[in-house]
Design an enzyme around this catalytic site. Structure first.
Site, short mmCIF file in Angstrom:
data_model
loop_
_atom_site.label_atom_id
_atom_site.label_comp_id
_atom_site.label_asym_id
_atom_site.label_seq_id
_atom_site.Cartn_x
_atom_site.Cartn_y
_atom_site.Cartn_z
CG ASP A 46 -2.26 -0.94 1.16
OD1 ASP A 46 -2.46 -1.19 0.08
OD2 ASP A 46 -2.39 -1.37 2.09
CE1 TYR A 74 4.26 -6.99 4.39
CE2 TYR A 74 3.75 -9.12 5.29
CZ TYR A 74 3.94 -8.33 4.11
OH TYR A 74 3.27 -8.72 2.87
CG ASP A 88 -5.09 1.27 6.03
OD1 ASP A 88 -5.48 2.22 6.09
OD2 ASP A 88 -5.11 0.33 5.16
NE ARG A 182 -4.72 -3.47 4.17
CZ ARG A 182 -5.91 -3.63 3.38
NH1 ARG A 182 -6.90 -3.03 3.77
NH2 ARG A 182 -5.77 -4.32 2.45
#
Length: 246
Positions: A46, A74, A88, A182
């Protein structure tokens, strides 16, 4: 005048995508810097997210399928107290903790994180590229339509708490393909009873590739010869490229 197609480069650029750019925008800037004729990336980040974006040039685009299926890792920051419609920081707040909410303890977070280790089920977010009747879910979401989504089984190989100040927690996550961080952040907030959303995301690993050898766009553009940043085909881990038949 014929359109200039660029150089027939083969290799993989490990790009450290900056915040604020779409994955395709970052890819195209890298491609222009390298003057590569053919380029593709192997998994979207994103615009608000940063980190490892594999940009494959020429024949290296053949690894794209394997990298889409690869495990990922991540660093994520979860903001507690509010849940958003997108899961988010870019979304609209749809739920808030009680007015007296003052944060969570490290022990509470550790207890909840332990429940997300291993094989879990996730309901994909409406703000995703998954398709229903040929149309991505995010188009329905933007029209205010929420559809039922069957849960999908994913695997959290590792989930570690790096820091927690009560209102935010930073976690390190290694997961299988198809995992939505998310959704993980949202589900953790719900399990804590205070709601939560993803406030920041940085991808640190894709399959055998990590951020260690990644370059930023600014660094790439400042190089006298940006092509030296490419990993050549013979530098790629064994088994990634399909066998060429003769």
């Amino acid at each position: 005048m014929a359109k200039r197609r660029g150089l027939a480069l083969d290799g993989v650029l490990l790009l450290d995508k900056p915040v604020g750019l779409s994955s395709n925008h970052a890819l195209q800037r890298a491609r222009r810097t390298l003057d590569a004729a053919k380029a593709g990336h192997t998994g979207t980040l994103d615009p608000f997210a940063t980190g490892l974006l594999l940009c494959c040039m020429g024949r290296a685009t053949k690894i794209s399928g394997a990298m889409l299926d690869a495990d990922k890792a991540y660093r994520a920051v979860i903001q507690f107290g509010e849940e958003t419609d997108s899961g988010d920081l870019t979304g609209n707040v749809v739920a808030r903790a009680d007015a007296g909410f003052t944060g969570v303890t490290r022990e509470q977070v550790l207890d909840v994180l332990s429940r997300f280790q291993g094989s879990i089920e996730q309901i994909p977010p409406m703000y995703s590229a998954l398709k229903r009747d040929g149309k991505p879910l995010y188009e329905y979401a933007r029209a205010g339509i929420e559809l039922e989504r069957p849960p999908r089984r994913v695997t959290i190989h590792r989930i570690e708490l790096l820091s927690c100040d009560g209102m935010q927690a930073e976690i390190d996550v290694a997961c299988s393909k198809g995992t939505y961080i998310r959704t993980l952040a949202q589900d953790i907030g719900r399990a804590l009873g205070c709601y939560g959303h993803l406030a920041a995301l940085r991808r640190t690993q894709v399959g055998p590739f990590s951020l260690d050898r990644a370059v930023t766009l600014d660094a790439l553009q400042a190089m006298p010869d940006p092509k030296t940043a490419l990993l050549a085909l013979n530098e790629l881990p064994a088994g990634l490229l399909p066998v060429t038949r003769t």
